[in-house]
Scaffold this motif. Structure first.
Motif, mmCIF file in Angstrom:
data_model
loop_
_atom_site.group_PDB
_atom_site.id
_atom_site.type_symbol
_atom_site.label_atom_id
_atom_site.label_comp_id
_atom_site.label_asym_id
_atom_site.label_seq_id
_atom_site.Cartn_x
_atom_site.Cartn_y
_atom_site.Cartn_z
ATOM 1 N N MET A 201 0.854 -1.182 0.000
ATOM 2 C CA MET A 201 0.000 0.000 0.000
ATOM 3 C C MET A 201 0.891 1.234 0.000
ATOM 4 N N LEU A 202 0.318 2.333 -0.445
ATOM 5 C CA LEU A 202 1.043 3.599 -0.612
ATOM 6 C C LEU A 202 0.184 4.726 -0.062
ATOM 7 N N ALA A 237 8.579 25.835 -1.072
ATOM 8 C CA ALA A 237 9.662 25.400 -0.188
ATOM 9 C C ALA A 237 9.243 25.334 1.266
ATOM 10 N N THR A 238 8.077 25.916 1.614
ATOM 11 C CA THR A 238 7.610 25.863 3.001
ATOM 12 C C THR A 238 6.923 24.542 3.322
ATOM 13 N N ARG A 239 6.696 23.729 2.283
ATOM 14 C CA ARG A 239 6.038 22.445 2.481
ATOM 15 C C ARG A 239 6.832 21.335 1.793
ATOM 16 N N ALA A 240 6.499 20.114 2.120
ATOM 17 C CA ALA A 240 7.136 18.941 1.512
ATOM 18 C C ALA A 240 6.059 17.879 1.310
ATOM 19 N N MET A 241 6.372 16.895 0.466
ATOM 20 C CA MET A 241 5.451 15.786 0.243
ATOM 21 C C MET A 241 5.984 14.570 0.986
ATOM 22 N N ALA A 242 5.141 13.977 1.827
ATOM 23 C CA ALA A 242 5.499 12.778 2.573
ATOM 24 C C ALA A 242 4.884 11.564 1.897
ATOM 25 N N VAL A 243 5.639 10.471 1.880
ATOM 26 C CA VAL A 243 5.175 9.233 1.259
ATOM 27 C C VAL A 243 5.509 8.073 2.192
ATOM 28 N N PHE A 244 4.559 7.156 2.346
ATOM 29 C CA PHE A 244 4.779 5.927 3.109
ATOM 30 C C PHE A 244 4.469 4.723 2.228
ATOM 31 N N ASP A 292 -3.939 4.142 -0.949
ATOM 32 C CA ASP A 292 -4.572 3.101 -1.743
ATOM 33 C C ASP A 292 -3.632 1.909 -1.836
ATOM 34 N N GLN A 293 -4.175 0.808 -2.293
ATOM 35 C CA GLN A 293 -3.345 -0.358 -2.589
ATOM 36 C C GLN A 293 -2.462 -0.067 -3.799
ATOM 37 N N SER A 318 0.968 0.759 -11.830
ATOM 38 C CA SER A 318 1.183 0.990 -10.401
ATOM 39 C C SER A 318 2.267 2.046 -10.195
ATOM 40 N N PRO A 319 2.231 2.731 -9.024
ATOM 41 C CA PRO A 319 3.294 3.705 -8.731
ATOM 42 C C PRO A 319 4.680 3.084 -8.689
ATOM 43 N N MET A 320 4.756 1.767 -8.513
ATOM 44 C CA MET A 320 6.054 1.102 -8.456
ATOM 45 C C MET A 320 6.790 1.139 -9.799
#
Length: 429
Positions: A201-202, A237-244, A292-293, A318-320
């Motif tokens: 999952m992502l 630049a005041t924000r960032a994108m987080a990914v798990f 999502d998966q 897929s994002p992969m």
């Protein structure tokens, strides 16, 4: 998703209302990337295009997406290279780090001619969607806050009933409405027939940049648990994108139940080291959460009569794979071109589009499956992790990036091409 995807009482229409086009009337479902890209090319080929999007407006933010190889050529043929590059994240490269933040490995955006792990065209999904919308809104009718509720096709056209109650007739309908495509389910069958879950999952969402991020992506991977956390820079630049990322063999959360998704993410990421606790602390105040998966869409055919599919709705890699956007952009170019070259005959146009795209799609889906397998948790029953050092993988990557022909479509109408200035096709692998 944090966007209100509920049915809207009044659809909002923008653009294209004054245009008079004598070509076929085409309805496109979905206004993310594949839909507006297809609308661009359909308009240039002479069609009258309507794009319907169930969300009340364009969705901002989202995952960073890439354009490599032949997809960059499509952007150039659209005349949007400067606009797309101006909206890019300007990521210099990526560092993989250990739990203490020490750098283990480095990848640069100019590796492999800009087509490597970090592409030189890297842009947030929402920003690319905005570029495509801005480029097409004057010639395309966009309908936000509505969706296709029913459709019935015959030999001459497709009758569509919208959730708003409006009824209209089109010559062709194309679903570009993503992994969980409602149009695909309506015409081709239930989702489970075509979705292939890759066991992961992502999740991603934007957070305040309190981590000192400056043009470099950071990723921490816990090899034992198969989990990873990632922070990437964006234009603000005041924000960032987080990914798990996480392994998830039993994913069963509704893709529209945001509260359940957040609970699941907290459960799966409990105890993960590095900066994960600080990133998770912003989970409830982020404006653009998505989970999502990790899945692919595998179909024997992408059309049925006068209804066709494009992008993730037809062939999610897929994002992969890192190539979903490339597939959408290339597919949009080929679908519009083949339909126009076939004088809008759906049987011939859809068949030629699929014949040109199929091997390109399969190469990218194989990349996605291999990358997903490389993140599986080691164990006695697990498949061996792929060895990416062989020539076979170099050849596969070449096919996934450049392994499709972009015809010039000489003789096919193109409202944006200067007279006597043919477009040069790309080199092929």
């Amino acid at each position: 998703m944090s966007v209100d995807d509920s049915d809207q009482g009044h659809a909002i229409r923008t653009g294209g209302r004054g245009a008079r086009v004598s070509g076929p009337r085409v309805l496109v479902a979905g206004a993310s990337i594949a839909g507006p890209a297809l609308a661009h090319w359909l308009c240039r080929r002479g069609a009258a295009v309507t794009v319907v999007e169930r969300a009340p407006e364009l969705r901002p933010g989202g995952q960073a997406v890439d354009a490599r190889g032949v997809a960059k050529e499509v952007i150039g043929r659209m005349g949007l290279d400067a606009a797309v590059r101006a909206a890019c994240t300007d990521t210099a490269g990526a560092h993989t780090v250990d739990a203490d933040g020490q750098v283990l490995e480095t990848f640069r955006a100019d590796d492999d001619g800009g087509d490597g792990f970090i592409a030189d065209i890297e842009i947030l999904r929402g920003d690319l969607s905005q570029v495509l919308y801005d480029a097409t809104r004057d010639g395309v009718e966009y309908v936000f806050g509505d969706r296709i509720a029913e459709l019935a096709q015959d030999a001459d056209g497709v009758d569509v009933v919208f959730a708003s109650g409006n009824r209209r007739r089109f010559d062709l309908v194309v679903g570009a409405d993503g992994l969980h495509s409602e149009l695909r389910a309506m015409v081709f069958g239930p989702h489970e027939r075509f979705l292939r879950h890759l066991g992961h999952m992502l999740a991603f969402y934007s957070v305040p940049n309190e981590f000192g991020l400056d043009r470099w992506l950071l990723e921490y991977q816990d090899q034992e648990s198969g989990r990873s956390a990632l922070l990437r820079p964006i234009q603000d630049a005041t924000r960032a994108m987080a990914v798990f990322y996480s392994t998830s063999a039993d994913f069963d959360v509704d893709h529209r139940d945001v509260a359940a998704q957040k609970r699941l993410l907290r459960e799966r990421m409990a105890g993960l080291g590095w900066l994960a606790p600080e990133i998770l602390a912003h989970l409830d105040d982020t404006p653009d959460f998505y989970l999502d998966q990790v899945a692919q869409v595998v179909m024997d055919r992408w059309s049925s009569g006068r209804v066709g599919l494009l992008g993730d709705a037809a062939f999610s890699s897929s994002p992969m794979s890192g190539q979903g956007t490339g597939l959408a952009l290339v597919g949009a170019y080929l679908l519009a071109g083949e339909l126009a070259a076939a004088e809008w005959d759906p049987d011939a146009g859809f068949a030629r589009y699929e014949a040109r795209m199929r091997s390109f799609v399969e190469a990218n889906q194989e990349i996605g499956r291999l990358n997903a397998r490389s993140r599986d948790v080691p164990g006695p029953d697990a498949e061996p992790r792929p060895d990416f050092t062989g020539e076979w993988f170099t050849e596969l990557v070449g096919r996934a990036i450049n392994g499709v022909e972009l015809p010039d479509y000489t003789g096919v109408p193109d409202s944006a091409a200067p007279a006597g200035s043919p477009i040069t096709s790309s080199a092929k692998l």
